[in-house]
Design an enzyme around this catalytic site. Sequence first.
Site, PDB file in Angstrom:
ATOM      1  N   TYR A  98      57.398  52.319 -75.794  1.00 39.45           N
ATOM      2  CA  TYR A  98      55.959  52.021 -75.836  1.00 39.45           C
ATOM      3  C   TYR A  98      55.533  52.039 -77.288  1.00 39.45           C
ATOM      4  O   TYR A  98      55.519  53.082 -77.928  1.00 39.45           O
ATOM      5  CB  TYR A  98      55.196  53.059 -75.009  1.00 39.45           C
ATOM      6  N   LYS A 110      56.879  48.035 -74.014  1.00 41.92           N
ATOM      7  CA  LYS A 110      55.470  47.666 -73.862  1.00 41.92           C
ATOM      8  C   LYS A 110      54.916  47.661 -75.270  1.00 41.92           C
ATOM      9  O   LYS A 110      54.855  48.690 -75.934  1.00 41.92           O
ATOM     10  CB  LYS A 110      54.757  48.689 -72.977  1.00 41.92           C
TER      11      LYS A 110
END
Length: 72
Positions: A12, A40
């Site tokens: 992330y 992400k």
Amino acid sequence: MAESVDLPIILYNVPGRTVADLSTETTLRLTQVPGIVGIKDATGDLARASDLLKRAPKPFAVYSGNDDTRSP
């Protein structure tokens, strides 16, 4: 950590909240670690996400988006 567990790991990258940014080159190196299956990316840089999609090995997943890039 990814090599120590039997769960898939998704990176992330949210530099706006962490003051740290995973570069594309670092992310590409991390794609070689067993267990890391995607990222992400919340940088808001769609060109960067596109570049990563082109260069990352398949089936590495790339999810892109940030709070300010959503549609109304």
